[in-house]
Enzyme design. Sequence first.
Site, PDB file in Angstrom:
ATOM      1  N   GLU A   8       0.814  -1.214   0.000  1.00 33.52           N
ATOM      2  CA  GLU A   8       0.000   0.000   0.000  1.00 33.52           C
ATOM      3  C   GLU A   8       0.848   1.265   0.000  1.00 33.52           C
ATOM      4  O   GLU A   8       0.418   2.296  -0.498  1.00 33.52           O
ATOM      5  CB  GLU A   8      -0.922   0.003   1.218  1.00 33.52           C
ATOM      6  N   ASP A 104      -2.725  -3.003   3.362  1.00 35.65           N
ATOM      7  CA  ASP A 104      -3.080  -3.081   4.772  1.00 35.65           C
ATOM      8  C   ASP A 104      -4.154  -4.126   5.017  1.00 35.65           C
ATOM      9  O   ASP A 104      -5.071  -4.314   4.214  1.00 35.65           O
ATOM     10  CB  ASP A 104      -3.576  -1.729   5.284  1.00 35.65           C
ATOM     11  N   TYR A 316       3.880   3.501  12.047  1.00 34.78           N
ATOM     12  CA  TYR A 316       2.817   4.046  11.194  1.00 34.78           C
ATOM     13  C   TYR A 316       1.721   4.655  12.071  1.00 34.78           C
ATOM     14  O   TYR A 316       1.147   3.972  12.928  1.00 34.78           O
ATOM     15  CB  TYR A 316       2.244   2.927  10.332  1.00 34.78           C
TER      16      TYR A 316
END
Length: 860
Positions: A8, A104, A316
């Site tokens: 992604e 994801d 993240y």
Amino acid sequence: MTTLILTEKPSVAVDFSKALGVRTRRDGYFEGNGTLICWAVGHLVELFTPEDYSPSLKKWSLEALPILPDPFKYKPIKKSGKQLGVIKRLLKTPGLERVIIATDAGREGEVIARTILLQAGFTDKTRIMRFWTSQALTPAVVRGTLAKLSPITDYDRLWRAGYYRQVADWMVGMNGTRALTVRLGDLYSVGRVQTAVLALLVQRRRERENFKPEPYLVIKIHFENEKGGWIGTWFQGKETRLFELEAAQALVERLTGETKPGTVLSAQKEKKSEPPPFLFSLTDLQQEANKRFGFPAKKTLNVAQGLYQDKKCLSYPRTDSRVLGTQNLDMIKKLVTRLSEHTPALFKGVDPTRIALSNKRVFNDAKLTDHHALIPLKNLPSNATSDEAKIYELVLRRFAAAFHPYCHYENTRIVTGFSDETFQTTGKIILSSGWREAWPVKAKKEEDAHIPPLITGDVAHKKRVAAEKKETTPPPAFNDALILKEMTNPGRYVSEKAMKELFRGEIGIGTQSTRAQILEILIMRDYARREGKTLTATDKGCFLVETLQKTAVSRVLTSPEETARWEMSLNRIALGEGSDENFLATIKEFVEKSMAELKSMPLEGQAPASRKKDGEVVGRCPACGGEVVEAYKNYACTCGFTLWKKMAGKNLTPNMVGHLLRTKKSGPYNGFVSKKKKRFSASIVLFQKDGAWETAFDFGNEPKKKHAPKDPAPWAAAQPATDRSFENSGTSSVTPQPEKPTPRPKSKADAALKPFPPCPACGGTIIEGKRGFGCANWPSAKGGCHFVIWKTLFGKELTRSQLIALLSLKPTRPCQLTRPDGQTVKTRLRLTNTPQGWMAMADPDERGQKHVQPVRCTHG
């Protein structure tokens, strides 16, 4: 044979390349060992707009509604078209054996991958596998998960849930926005999530406006005996306030006149323990940063994203998990060791036994979602900004606290009887700080209270009676922290038990990565405004919500309960329990009924003018002499004359259009983009052809006059006569601008200086004069732009960075201004376009007091 892995984000592709030893980097992908690793950059395709289906739908009209495409189609997003082209090319690689989707692990990740494959025409599911993990992507996790891939068909239900969420939001938002905009005469966008959030802001504003404070008394008695003193508060059942003021005053008089001592009726002590806080999700971090530093949610996300993407010291950030995966245990052990070397004081209280899989508050696969919790990955780099340091420290402290022991404390509750009334005293004593050593908590009053070692039956002598007259207070105004809390857990706004349970889980209004953006969209569309730290619904926002709430069908858009109902349906689809067809049919039926209602409903009251309509007249219409007004997408006159706001990729400002209407030629301006994606500069001319007014570019190709005398700019050797700089307690003092020091000679380093942004008034080039920085388009032949920023404002010589900030329409960093009375004021400077023209202003100080009056940024 070749394998293609689709991730992604580029950073995830790097994790795969390291784990698999695929070191050769190409343009948009990695290659090596029979493996290709490419990446998306979020969504690469988007749903068609109405005009993509039919050019006739470009015009917004009620007759065309509802718009319900069948089937829905996708198109590439222009700004990421290059990377989509790379992926399409790689999918056609000869000998491609399989494709591994490694986006994801969630609904949105599935949508991103599937829409890319659909756009590329790659539909052979027998060659598509799914990589699925929410663990940190260490090399061991990557290799281990690749060894147990699943067929893509196992995730078809997740793709369907994501797809139907997209098309449902499209149908509701696109149709509702067009219907309300046409009916109300201004842009009124609606959406399943944004309108529900706006309704919360509107409800809170009305609650505060309609609130009527109610007076009450709180009665306290100061007791004492040989063991010490304590304060008891009157209570009866769960009530500690007395609203009948006459009866309360009579009680105060009776207690004051009482001479008999009281008695301690009960003295309870209870030892308790409190576990460490969970690790941060994004919303938790946004709430904490707003409470501590006043950061808007969007700012916190941007800072955290920079720490992740650029500084590489945070994980993240767009995560809704507050836990880690069990496979991350070894990584965390090494991380704690490494971080404790740099900040030993913060980690000295860590309990090694809590860095174990038995610590379910940290390691819990069952509660793991798309990404694990937000954690530090390494020490903060020395070049970090102060804002980055603040956010990093929050994450670091929360991470350290997670491995500290429980906090142990003792609660004390004393009930004292006096004159047939009861009084309670509560206190809290921290016995062992535990995790509070790493994550300090502001002490409450009860923790500061000293209570003597009382026991039941102790005598209580009255020292004095105190009656505190207070008033009930309205619910607090929303700030980012409070509205994010409501969006995360809006269970109190719904009635059905099943939906309450849903909202107590992982589902709220919006997602972790979209909530901050939703708030900014509401502000951008003039539905809400940020006033200091608070978020308040505007008149326009209130008008939209209250208009919808008067309807029978469309009112559900303002209801968090309906948002929950849709999420429940999508969840059932994702679990393979719900019907795609039923959900889509329900949404279509709602849109059809809503459109019929919105097209015919009677309108009550006048729609408030939006912020963009303040000072909206930009000039006189060349066709009829009427007023040309700024609208959402254009500048228009009631006679039909229209100028679009965007021309060859460049936005036309009101000042630029004003010059064009006055002189029929404006510019030259930089920043236009040709169809071949090449940037160019040109002037804009306005001319009449066959009875219609049109615009065209003028590239100024006529021969230039040589040796023409060059007049100095009006601001090159002049300055404003006065600078009405300071205002204190309603009186202003007029202070002349100080003489500008002789400019320093230019050095070789000047060539490397950041260039000035373009003129905010017309887009022209900013050039330096002796007294100020002004627009190169000041001659009448070039449009007669009068914009200038004086080098000395409010008695302060501006720095280059301050000038760049002002010209970029950003506030400067806080700076010190000296008032005539010698006192200093710390504030920010900013440039604002007002109905009276461009003004240099200074923000109020920390107490909200204004000290400076604006200075007009114009000459002549």
